[in-house]
Design a protein around this motif. Structure first.
Motif, PDB file in Angstrom:
ATOM      1  N   GLU A 214       0.831  -1.202   0.000  1.00  0.00           N
ATOM      2  CA  GLU A 214       0.000   0.000   0.000  1.00  0.00           C
ATOM      3  C   GLU A 214       0.869   1.258   0.000  1.00  0.00           C
ATOM      4  O   GLU A 214       0.563   2.243  -0.675  1.00  0.00           O
ATOM      5  CB  GLU A 214      -0.929   0.019   1.217  1.00  0.00           C
ATOM      6  CG  GLU A 214      -2.148  -0.872   1.087  1.00  0.00           C
ATOM      7  CD  GLU A 214      -3.188  -0.316   0.132  1.00  0.00           C
ATOM      8  OE1 GLU A 214      -3.014   0.823  -0.346  1.00  0.00           O
ATOM      9  OE2 GLU A 214      -4.173  -1.028  -0.150  1.00  0.00           O
ATOM     10  N   GLN A 215       1.962   1.215   0.747  1.00  0.00           N
ATOM     11  CA  GLN A 215       2.862   2.363   0.779  1.00  0.00           C
ATOM     12  C   GLN A 215       3.595   2.534  -0.547  1.00  0.00           C
ATOM     13  O   GLN A 215       3.848   3.652  -0.994  1.00  0.00           O
ATOM     14  CB  GLN A 215       3.873   2.195   1.912  1.00  0.00           C
ATOM     15  CG  GLN A 215       3.233   2.138   3.298  1.00  0.00           C
ATOM     16  CD  GLN A 215       4.245   1.878   4.389  1.00  0.00           C
ATOM     17  OE1 GLN A 215       5.408   2.207   4.264  1.00  0.00           O
ATOM     18  NE2 GLN A 215       3.790   1.268   5.479  1.00  0.00           N
ATOM     19  N   LEU A 216       3.932   1.418  -1.186  1.00  0.00           N
ATOM     20  CA  LEU A 216       4.680   1.482  -2.433  1.00  0.00           C
ATOM     21  C   LEU A 216       3.827   1.916  -3.621  1.00  0.00           C
ATOM     22  O   LEU A 216       4.296   2.621  -4.518  1.00  0.00           O
ATOM     23  CB  LEU A 216       5.306   0.119  -2.735  1.00  0.00           C
ATOM     24  CG  LEU A 216       6.399  -0.357  -1.783  1.00  0.00           C
ATOM     25  CD1 LEU A 216       6.785  -1.794  -2.115  1.00  0.00           C
ATOM     26  CD2 LEU A 216       7.614   0.544  -1.862  1.00  0.00           C
ATOM     27  N   CYS A 217       2.574   1.489  -3.655  1.00  0.00           N
ATOM     28  CA  CYS A 217       1.775   1.696  -4.863  1.00  0.00           C
ATOM     29  C   CYS A 217       1.432   3.152  -5.093  1.00  0.00           C
ATOM     30  O   CYS A 217       1.187   3.572  -6.226  1.00  0.00           O
ATOM     31  CB  CYS A 217       0.512   0.849  -4.840  1.00  0.00           C
ATOM     32  SG  CYS A 217      -0.726   1.395  -3.638  1.00  0.00           S
ATOM     33  N   GLY A 218       1.418   3.960  -4.041  1.00  0.00           N
ATOM     34  CA  GLY A 218       1.040   5.352  -4.206  1.00  0.00           C
ATOM     35  C   GLY A 218       1.973   6.132  -5.107  1.00  0.00           C
ATOM     36  O   GLY A 218       1.562   7.066  -5.791  1.00  0.00           O
ATOM     37  N   GLY A 219       3.249   5.762  -5.156  1.00  0.00           N
ATOM     38  CA  GLY A 219       4.204   6.528  -5.944  1.00  0.00           C
ATOM     39  C   GLY A 219       4.381   6.045  -7.363  1.00  0.00           C
ATOM     40  O   GLY A 219       5.186   6.601  -8.115  1.00  0.00           O
TER      41      GLY A 219
END
Length: 347
Positions: free
Chosen positions: A181-186
């Motif tokens: 979830e943290q990775l997909c935002g960027g």
């Protein structure tokens, strides 16, 4: 190089903890399975076969709504049987590469595909690999020795090895999903598009607006069905991905579009977004006219537009206003539509 892809998504993913199987859980607001399908389509896959459990076929349709170039088939009892089912379902029987992908690895992209395809010039198969960074120990309860990591990779088999990517991590345990979830935002970007269209009134007793047929004492003049609401939405979608405008894709000088339903134009624009691995987020439409009155037809328009865009109805807004008797709309010479659409695409 042309290629096809098989995505295996028939497992239960028990190690991921309670809840839906991994492929159907949400990541960044959409199903994990959709990430892989979008990624491979955007990388140039001519065909994607998704292998799912029999009771998930209808769920695949919902998860992948709006995407073109894929189909779902039922998997087997084992991973190998599911892969075989996917291969058998491919329509491209010619000797072209087929990429086998695990749906639990959502961040697949063009760079991964390009490396794999390039390696096939030297081998019959290829797999992405990463060096083993951890210290390896051998023993039975107690450590007997440290194993050398030289020549060891996080993969196996007698095939070509290409540089891997930690972003191809497999989602296995609950904590993996929090990291993803943290990775997909960027890795994705939201883009906005605006569309404006107007048509004058002429002889007739029906107007088409927002895909809905409305009785009126006049008609709208246009080469197609003159649905300026759908025309504005089409331009907004195309504008969001910088893909020209409706006139470039459907020239009014082309007789094949004479009287055509504007549904086709909007569906085409949506497919252009999907082909880039993107998706529509929401749409906001404003109709500017004295008549016909929009309120009685607003909910029907929202439902039809939501269907065409592949959205839930609560992401589609339809509003109406007048110009208080001013201008061509105030004089009831015609009407106008303005649309704003938000689209999410890979960076």
């Amino acid at each position: 190089m042309s290629f096809s892809a098989v995505i295996v998504a028939a497992g239960e993913g028990l190690r991921a903890g309670p809840g839906e199987p991994k492929a159907w859980r949400a990541l960044g607001g959409r199903p994990i399975l959709r990430w892989s399908v979008e990624g491979l389509l955007a990388a140039g896959a001519s065909e994607v076969v998704v292998v799912v459990a029999r009771d998930r076929l209808s769920q695949a349709d919902e998860a992948l709504v709006g995407l073109q170039g894929w189909k779902a088939v039922t998997g087997g009892k084992t991973r190998a049987e599911s892969v075989q089912a996917g291969l058998a379902a491919l329509t491209a029987k010619a000797a072209q590469p087929v990429l086998i992908h695990d749906a639990a690895r959502p961040f697949v992209g063009r760079s991964h595909v390009d490396r794999l395809l390039a390696a096939l010039d030297l081998a019959d198969g290829a797999i992405p690999t990463l060096p083993v960074p951890d210290t390896l120990k051998r023993g039975d309860g107690l450590v007997d020795e440290t194993v050398s990591r030289d020549g060891l990779w996080r993969a196996g088999g007698h095939v070509a090895m290409v540089p891997g990517d930690p972003m191809l991590m497999k989602l296995t345990y609950p904590e993996d999903f929090m990291l993803a979830e943290q990775l997909c935002g960027g890795r994705r970007i939201v883009r906005m598009g605006q569309g404006i269209d107007a048509h004058r009134f002429g002889p007739g007793d029906v107007v088409w607006l927002g895909g809905i047929r409305i009785q009126h004492d006049l008609g709208l003049v246009g080469h197609s069905d003159a649905d300026c609401a759908l025309h504005a939405l089409t331009d907004a979608v195309l504008g969001a991905i910088a893909d020209g405008d409706i006139g470039e894709h459907f020239p009014p000088s082309d007789p094949q579009w004479k009287g055509a339903s504007s549904n086709r134009f909007l569906l085409h624009a949506v497919s252009r977004v999907a082909a880039r691995g993107g998706r529509i987020l929401n749409a906001d439409l404003t109709l500017i006219c004295e008549r016909p009155k929009i309120r009685p037809h607003r909910d029907a328009m929202r439902a039809r537009i939501a269907e065409l865009l592949g959205l839930p109805i609560d992401r589609v807004s339809v509003k109406a206003t007048t110009t208080e008797g001013m201008g061509f709309t105030g004089r009831e010479e015609g009407l106008m539509a303005q649309a704003v659409v938000a689209v999410e695409t890979p960076i």
